[in-house]
Design a protein around this motif. Structure first.
Motif, PDB file in Angstrom:
ATOM      1  N   ALA A   1       3.284 -10.773  -9.158  1.00 35.60           N
ATOM      2  CA  ALA A   1       3.048  -9.839  -8.055  1.00 35.60           C
ATOM      3  C   ALA A   1       3.396  -8.426  -8.506  1.00 35.60           C
ATOM      4  CB  ALA A   1       3.889 -10.227  -6.838  1.00 35.60           C
ATOM      5  N   ALA A   2       3.002  -7.445  -7.724  1.00 35.14           N
ATOM      6  CA  ALA A   2       3.274  -6.042  -8.067  1.00 35.14           C
ATOM      7  C   ALA A   2       3.561  -5.257  -6.799  1.00 35.14           C
ATOM      8  CB  ALA A   2       2.084  -5.423  -8.817  1.00 35.14           C
ATOM      9  N   LEU A   3       4.545  -4.366  -6.904  1.00 34.59           N
ATOM     10  CA  LEU A   3       4.944  -3.539  -5.769  1.00 34.59           C
ATOM     11  C   LEU A   3       3.985  -2.381  -5.561  1.00 34.59           C
ATOM     12  CD1 LEU A   3       8.699  -3.217  -6.781  1.00 34.59           C
ATOM     13  CD2 LEU A   3       7.810  -4.727  -5.001  1.00 34.59           C
ATOM     14  N   ARG A   4       3.736  -2.061  -4.311  1.00 33.56           N
ATOM     15  CA  ARG A   4       3.016  -0.847  -3.958  1.00 33.56           C
ATOM     16  C   ARG A   4       4.028   0.251  -3.607  1.00 33.56           C
ATOM     17  NH1 ARG A   4      -2.521  -1.289  -2.678  1.00 33.56           N
ATOM     18  NH2 ARG A   4      -3.448  -2.555  -4.330  1.00 33.56           N
ATOM     19  N   PRO A   5       3.608   1.533  -3.631  1.00 31.77           N
ATOM     20  CA  PRO A   5       4.552   2.626  -3.346  1.00 31.77           C
ATOM     21  C   PRO A   5       5.277   2.430  -2.013  1.00 31.77           C
ATOM     22  CG  PRO A   5       2.490   3.499  -4.192  1.00 31.77           C
ATOM     23  CD  PRO A   5       2.265   2.039  -3.983  1.00 31.77           C
ATOM     24  N   GLY A   6       6.575   2.700  -2.047  1.00 35.57           N
ATOM     25  CA  GLY A   6       7.379   2.632  -0.839  1.00 35.57           C
ATOM     26  C   GLY A   6       7.901   1.268  -0.481  1.00 35.57           C
ATOM     27  N   CYS A   7       7.461   0.222  -1.200  1.00 32.84           N
ATOM     28  CA  CYS A   7       7.830  -1.147  -0.824  1.00 32.84           C
ATOM     29  C   CYS A   7       9.341  -1.352  -0.853  1.00 32.84           C
ATOM     30  CB  CYS A   7       7.132  -2.139  -1.748  1.00 32.84           C
ATOM     31  SG  CYS A   7       7.500  -3.868  -1.354  1.00 32.84           S
ATOM     32  N   LEU A   8       9.980  -0.977  -1.945  1.00 36.74           N
ATOM     33  CA  LEU A   8      11.416  -1.200  -2.064  1.00 36.74           C
ATOM     34  C   LEU A   8      12.198  -0.455  -0.991  1.00 36.74           C
ATOM     35  CD1 LEU A   8      12.076  -1.062  -5.919  1.00 36.74           C
ATOM     36  CD2 LEU A   8      12.097  -3.062  -4.428  1.00 36.74           C
TER      37      LEU A   8
ATOM     38  N   TYR B   1       9.552  -9.233   9.347  1.00 35.00           N
ATOM     39  CA  TYR B   1       8.340  -8.911   8.593  1.00 35.00           C
ATOM     40  C   TYR B   1       8.185  -7.389   8.581  1.00 35.00           C
ATOM     41  CZ  TYR B   1       3.349  -8.182   7.740  1.00 35.00           C
ATOM     42  OH  TYR B   1       2.144  -7.737   7.255  1.00 35.00           O
ATOM     43  N   VAL B   2       8.032  -6.827   7.357  1.00 34.26           N
ATOM     44  CA  VAL B   2       7.974  -5.371   7.186  1.00 34.26           C
ATOM     45  C   VAL B   2       6.577  -5.013   6.690  1.00 34.26           C
ATOM     46  CG1 VAL B   2       9.102  -3.368   6.150  1.00 34.26           C
ATOM     47  CG2 VAL B   2      10.424  -5.458   6.566  1.00 34.26           C
ATOM     48  N   PRO B   3       5.659  -4.640   7.583  1.00 32.72           N
ATOM     49  CA  PRO B   3       4.268  -4.434   7.176  1.00 32.72           C
ATOM     50  C   PRO B   3       4.062  -3.246   6.235  1.00 32.72           C
ATOM     51  CG  PRO B   3       4.589  -3.770   9.456  1.00 32.72           C
ATOM     52  CD  PRO B   3       5.840  -4.468   9.041  1.00 32.72           C
ATOM     53  N   ASP B   4       4.993  -2.278   6.255  1.00 30.95           N
ATOM     54  CA  ASP B   4       4.852  -1.120   5.365  1.00 30.95           C
ATOM     55  C   ASP B   4       5.292  -1.426   3.934  1.00 30.95           C
ATOM     56  OD1 ASP B   4       3.864   0.501   7.392  1.00 30.95           O
ATOM     57  OD2 ASP B   4       5.857   1.144   8.019  1.00 30.95           O
ATOM     58  N   ALA B   5       5.960  -2.554   3.736  1.00 28.54           N
ATOM     59  CA  ALA B   5       6.408  -2.949   2.393  1.00 28.54           C
ATOM     60  C   ALA B   5       5.331  -3.841   1.783  1.00 28.54           C
ATOM     61  CB  ALA B   5       7.740  -3.676   2.474  1.00 28.54           C
ATOM     62  N   VAL B   6       4.420  -3.240   1.037  1.00 27.87           N
ATOM     63  CA  VAL B   6       3.232  -3.958   0.560  1.00 27.87           C
ATOM     64  C   VAL B   6       3.405  -4.397  -0.901  1.00 27.87           C
ATOM     65  CG1 VAL B   6       0.744  -3.786   0.134  1.00 27.87           C
ATOM     66  CG2 VAL B   6       1.748  -2.734   2.182  1.00 27.87           C
ATOM     67  N   VAL B   7       3.043  -5.649  -1.138  1.00 31.27           N
ATOM     68  CA  VAL B   7       3.050  -6.248  -2.470  1.00 31.27           C
ATOM     69  C   VAL B   7       1.700  -6.921  -2.673  1.00 31.27           C
ATOM     70  CG1 VAL B   7       4.044  -8.097  -3.874  1.00 31.27           C
ATOM     71  CG2 VAL B   7       5.528  -6.651  -2.524  1.00 31.27           C
ATOM     72  N   VAL B   8       1.126  -6.800  -3.865  1.00 32.29           N
ATOM     73  CA  VAL B   8      -0.104  -7.531  -4.170  1.00 32.29           C
ATOM     74  C   VAL B   8       0.249  -8.718  -5.058  1.00 32.29           C
ATOM     75  CG1 VAL B   8      -1.643  -5.564  -3.871  1.00 32.29           C
ATOM     76  CG2 VAL B   8      -0.648  -6.003  -6.110  1.00 32.29           C
ATOM     77  N   HIS B   9      -0.362  -9.856  -4.758  1.00 30.68           N
ATOM     78  CA  HIS B   9       0.023 -11.107  -5.399  1.00 30.68           C
ATOM     79  C   HIS B   9      -1.215 -11.819  -5.945  1.00 30.68           C
ATOM     80  CE1 HIS B   9       1.907 -15.381  -4.894  1.00 30.68           C
ATOM     81  NE2 HIS B   9       2.098 -14.922  -6.116  1.00 30.68           N
ATOM     82  N   HIS B  10      -1.137 -12.228  -7.197  1.00 33.76           N
ATOM     83  CA  HIS B  10      -2.205 -13.028  -7.803  1.00 33.76           C
ATOM     84  C   HIS B  10      -1.965 -14.489  -7.408  1.00 33.76           C
ATOM     85  CE1 HIS B  10      -3.872  -9.760 -10.288  1.00 33.76           C
ATOM     86  NE2 HIS B  10      -2.624  -9.323 -10.288  1.00 33.76           N
ATOM     87  N   TYR B  11      -2.316 -14.780  -6.184  1.00 32.63           N
ATOM     88  CA  TYR B  11      -2.008 -16.070  -5.563  1.00 32.63           C
ATOM     89  C   TYR B  11      -2.898 -17.168  -6.130  1.00 32.63           C
ATOM     90  CZ  TYR B  11      -1.358 -19.495  -1.784  1.00 32.63           C
ATOM     91  OH  TYR B  11      -1.088 -20.621  -1.052  1.00 32.63           O
ATOM     92  N   ARG B  12      -2.272 -18.301  -6.446  1.00 30.28           N
ATOM     93  CA  ARG B  12      -3.007 -19.452  -6.962  1.00 30.28           C
ATOM     94  C   ARG B  12      -2.623 -20.675  -6.144  1.00 30.28           C
ATOM     95  NH1 ARG B  12      -0.581 -19.242 -12.835  1.00 30.28           N
ATOM     96  NH2 ARG B  12       1.201 -18.712 -11.506  1.00 30.28           N
ATOM     97  N   THR B  13      -3.621 -21.446  -5.755  1.00 35.01           N
ATOM     98  CA  THR B  13      -3.343 -22.718  -5.087  1.00 35.01           C
ATOM     99  C   THR B  13      -3.347 -23.817  -6.141  1.00 35.01           C
ATOM    100  OG1 THR B  13      -5.703 -22.968  -4.596  1.00 35.01           O
ATOM    101  CG2 THR B  13      -4.320 -21.984  -2.895  1.00 35.01           C
ATOM    102  N   ASN B  14      -2.262 -24.520  -6.203  1.00 33.86           N
ATOM    103  CA  ASN B  14      -2.122 -25.584  -7.201  1.00 33.86           C
ATOM    104  C   ASN B  14      -1.499 -26.787  -6.515  1.00 33.86           C
ATOM    105  OD1 ASN B  14      -1.609 -27.259  -9.339  1.00 33.86           O
ATOM    106  ND2 ASN B  14       0.014 -26.000 -10.218  1.00 33.86           N
TER     107      ASN B  14
END
Length: 334
Positions: free
Chosen positions: A86-93, A200-213
């Motif tokens: 996953a990767a953080l977007r600006p402001g997430c932390l 749940y913090v909607p302004d804290a955005v993370v992108v995730h390379h989600y895989r179903t396994n």
């Protein structure tokens, strides 16, 4: 920021880079990578990165104890966990830390988006249904569908969440014997029983390379941990009330194992539970001794939906209607 890494994860460097980018203007933020089995060259490369601390000796501790190790080696007053893919977007932390520091907050969970289409959610807080199954909440829905306002949820997503150091210490971290899967659910439930909220913090955005396994090993491990979490979380009276639904879940689990040829993994999960019954009983006593609220706090937020493992349709809708009716009776009695 804690990342637990196993094997030559192709997204690990991107995840670390996203954390380093977000800490450039705040040198007080640490990036700790837990080596649960990294290739030697990957470990050396990470050790050479300014601002990155690599801990662990390469033994696979599982996610739960790996994360516990990373938290123990960090010094920040807020602990943030991030998946290695996953990767953080600006402001997430900043957004996560601000919420996690509030009095009464247990965990602050990010708005996890699908990397292939960041307008769609991977998780807006996770779901726990009446059979004890857990999954990513609002998976595949537009981010706006979950609302853009901060809210209480039942479970944090282990992909990315934050917890204050004081709360982490009070809760005792993850329950290590789970190894992986359901450790985020178990910690979230203990937070609720301690009288804390999961936000749940909607302004804290993370992108995730989600895989179903859904391989046999994962299904067996997840089902094993589902049972362990239910046993250690709920009071005996609640488990007795839930027993009709839990019996249905067990029949379904065995049938799924036969049809999809992973019965050995399912039965292996039961053998593990029996071998570790004293350990689970001791953890249960600890959870029950430290609780400050009733099971009703959790029951009110549990879902009657079926896990999104297959196609939905009229049959699923009928089953869910029956479940809602049964659940109204059972939860009312609880």
């Amino acid at each position: 920021m804690i990342l637990v890494a196993y094997g030559d994860e192709p997204r690990l460097v991107d995840a670390v880079d996203s954390a380093l980018e977000r800490t450039a203007n705040d040198p007080s933020v640490e990036v700790v990578v837990v080596d649960n089995g990294l290739p030697a060259e990957r470990r050396r490369a990470l050790q050479g990165r300014a601002g990155v601390q690599v801990v662990g000796d390469g033994a696979n501790l599982g996610f739960a104890d790996g994360a516990n190790l990373g938290a123990a080696r960090s010094t920040g007053q807020v602990v943030v966990f991030l998946n290695q893919d996953a990767a953080l977007r600006p402001g997430c932390l900043r957004h996560l830390a601000d919420v996690a520091r509030r009095p009464g907050v247990g965990l602050a969970t990010a708005s996890v988006r699908l990397a292939d289409d960041p307008g769609l959610l991977n998780s807006a807080g996770n779901v726990l249904n009446v059979f004890g199954h857990s999954w990513a909440g609002h998976l595949g829905e537009p981010a706006e569908a979950a609302g853009l306002v901060e809210s209480d949820v039942l479970l944090a997503s282990g992909c990315c969440f934050a917890v204050s150091r004081s709360v982490w210490n009070d809760l005792g971290g993850f329950f290590g014997p789970l190894f992986m899967y359901y450790e985020d659910a178990e910690l979230s439930l203990r937070a609720h029983l301690s009288g804390l909220t999961v936000r749940y913090v909607p302004d804290a955005v993370v992108v995730h390379h989600y895989r179903t396994n859904f391989g046999a090993w994962k299904i067996g491990l997840a089902d094993r941990n589902r049972r362990a979490v239910l046993f250690t979380t709920f009071r005996t009276r609640t488990l007795l009330l839930l027993s009709p639904l839990l019996l249905v879940a067990e029949v379904g689990s065995l049938a799924h194992g036969v049809v999809h040829r992973h019965l050995r993994a399912t039965l292996g999960g039961w053998r593990w539970l029996l071998r570790h019954r004293r350990l689970l009983a001791a953890h249960r006593r600890t959870v029950q001794r430290r609780r400050r609220t009733s099971d009703a706090t959790i029951l009110a937020r549990m879902s009657t939906a079926l896990p999104p493992l297959g196609s939905s349709g009229p049959a699923n809708a009928r089953v869910e209607r029956v479940l809602r009716a049964v659940w109204r009776l059972l939860s009312g009695a609880a």
